[in-house]
Design an enzyme around this catalytic site. Structure first.
Site, mmCIF file in Angstrom:
data_model
loop_
_atom_site.group_PDB
_atom_site.id
_atom_site.type_symbol
_atom_site.label_atom_id
_atom_site.label_comp_id
_atom_site.label_asym_id
_atom_site.label_seq_id
_atom_site.Cartn_x
_atom_site.Cartn_y
_atom_site.Cartn_z
ATOM 1 N N VAL A 64 0.802 -1.320 -0.107
ATOM 2 C CA VAL A 64 -0.044 0.039 -0.017
ATOM 3 C C VAL A 64 0.750 1.459 -0.059
ATOM 4 O O VAL A 64 1.685 1.459 1.066
ATOM 5 C CB VAL A 64 -0.791 0.258 1.212
ATOM 6 C CG1 VAL A 64 -1.743 1.383 1.107
ATOM 7 C CG2 VAL A 64 -1.720 -1.183 1.280
ATOM 8 N N THR A 109 5.907 25.555 -24.181
ATOM 9 C CA THR A 109 5.742 25.521 -22.875
ATOM 10 C C THR A 109 5.686 24.088 -22.137
ATOM 11 O O THR A 109 6.436 23.736 -21.203
ATOM 12 C CB THR A 109 4.896 26.343 -22.268
ATOM 13 O OG1 THR A 109 4.752 27.712 -22.785
ATOM 14 C CG2 THR A 109 4.545 26.389 -20.803
ATOM 15 N N THR A 141 5.397 8.050 -4.697
ATOM 16 C CA THR A 141 4.782 9.503 -4.478
ATOM 17 C C THR A 141 6.043 10.311 -3.933
ATOM 18 O O THR A 141 6.235 11.535 -4.220
ATOM 19 C CB THR A 141 3.626 9.409 -3.447
ATOM 20 O OG1 THR A 141 2.734 8.692 -3.768
ATOM 21 C CG2 THR A 141 3.315 10.795 -3.064
ATOM 22 N N ASP A 157 7.863 0.077 3.185
ATOM 23 C CA ASP A 157 8.178 -0.292 1.673
ATOM 24 C C ASP A 157 9.702 -0.424 1.541
ATOM 25 O O ASP A 157 10.164 -1.004 0.940
ATOM 26 C CB ASP A 157 7.719 0.577 0.681
ATOM 27 C CG ASP A 157 7.908 2.073 1.198
ATOM 28 O OD1 ASP A 157 8.043 2.461 2.448
ATOM 29 O OD2 ASP A 157 7.548 2.933 0.133
ATOM 30 N N ARG A 158 10.384 0.706 2.348
ATOM 31 C CA ARG A 158 11.991 0.710 2.186
ATOM 32 C C ARG A 158 12.695 -0.395 2.771
ATOM 33 O O ARG A 158 13.511 -0.851 2.294
ATOM 34 C CB ARG A 158 12.211 2.064 2.850
ATOM 35 C CG ARG A 158 11.857 3.318 2.313
ATOM 36 C CD ARG A 158 11.775 4.721 3.141
ATOM 37 N NE ARG A 158 13.655 5.154 3.101
ATOM 38 C CZ ARG A 158 14.061 5.894 3.747
ATOM 39 N NH1 ARG A 158 13.271 6.751 4.746
ATOM 40 N NH2 ARG A 158 15.270 6.247 3.353
ATOM 41 N N SER A 207 -0.076 6.583 -3.455
ATOM 42 C CA SER A 207 -0.643 6.650 -5.028
ATOM 43 C C SER A 207 -1.076 5.281 -5.322
ATOM 44 O O SER A 207 -2.262 5.370 -5.985
ATOM 45 C CB SER A 207 0.614 7.334 -5.869
ATOM 46 O OG SER A 207 1.032 8.316 -5.491
ATOM 47 N N ASN A 208 -0.486 4.457 -5.265
ATOM 48 C CA ASN A 208 -1.034 2.884 -5.615
ATOM 49 C C ASN A 208 -1.089 1.906 -4.786
ATOM 50 O O ASN A 208 -0.193 1.972 -3.824
ATOM 51 C CB ASN A 208 -0.094 2.673 -6.934
ATOM 52 C CG ASN A 208 -0.307 3.586 -8.044
ATOM 53 O OD1 ASN A 208 0.659 4.228 -8.396
ATOM 54 N ND2 ASN A 208 -1.566 3.780 -8.732
#
Length: 254
Positions: free
Chosen positions: A7, A184, A132, A109-110, A10-11
């Protein structure tokens, strides 16, 4: 079968393992407003399309950096799968010493990435995870987590440019045709994309200089395959590193 759930902000990435083989994987948007039942229906639909039923799943392990969803998915596991899931955090055996002022502060997660990376390569590593936030994590030759760095992710950087500069449009993250852009949209893409490549290589090179172990540099996360070809430091992309780390941690705790 084992269901692994990563989890992120963002996803949410799901994976189904049959022993050590990743059978299926899915990536869905993180939605903190969804209820247990809404996630249950989502999982059911994804599984049905892959000819998998809930009773095929015998165990579940969750890594989460979104506390509100951790509880939702724990309850979902019990309610829909009749399983008490493993949750990466205090009390879970990782097999990796963590050299951090407060180990509880390190995102799950790390640590999961660090474990998977060292298990696979058995050498000093720098792991770059494009989420993210973009994280840089150093694992030494002894297999110890030594710390790292956190930078704003590509999407956050692009969104900040749009939100804070009145005349600039919202644009897609992509490699522009040239660093010397002619409009741009391409100018914004050039600044973010090539600037980010420079950020990644700069941080990695400084870590290498401090670590003095000639670490292997691997990348993971949704945008890793976009940045890696332009980077002079990233050696390999492993899109399933986090899922593999969850499988390894499960094996160490079952």
């Amino acid at each position: 079968m084992l269901l692994v759930i990563d989890v992120g902000n963002s996803n949410i990435v799901l994976g189904i393992y049959d022993e050590e083989r990743l059978v299926r994987d899915w990536r869905v948007s993180t939605d903190k407003s969804k209820t247990i039942d809404e996630y249950g229906i989502l999982f059911h639909d994804l599984f049905r399309l892959a000819d998998i039923v809930f009773t095929d799943v015998k165990d579940i392990i969750i890594s989460s950096v979104v506390p509100t969803l951790t509880g939702v998915l724990e309850k979902l596991s019990r309610q829909y799968f009749k399983i008490s899931p493993y949750v990466v955090g205090p009390g879970i055996k990782t097999g990796m010493p963590i050299h951090y002022d407060n180990p509880k502060e390190v995102g799950a997660d790390r640590i999961v990435n660090a474990i998977a990376g060292f298990e696979k390569y058995r050498t000093a590593l720098i792991i770059v995870d494009f989420g993210t936030a973009t994280t840089f994590d150093y694992v030494n030759k002894k297999g110890e987590y030594c710390g790292g760095a956190i930078a704003p992710g590509l999407a956050i950087s692009m969104e900040a440019l749009f939100m804070k500069a009145s005349k600039l449009p919202r644009v897609d993250i992509a490699r522009p045709p040239s660093i010397i852009a002619k409009n741009t949209v391409n100018s914004m893409q050039a600044g973010i994309f090539f600037g980010y490549v420079g950020l990644v290589d700069g941080i990695v090179q400084r870590m290498k200089g401090e670590g003095k172990e000639n670490p292997k540099v691997i990348a993971t996360g949704g945008l890793a395959s976009l940045i890696a070809p332009e980077s002079v430091t990233i050696e390999e992309v492993d899109e399933f590193l986090t899922l593999e780390g969850l499988r390894i941690i499960y094996q160490r705790n079952k």
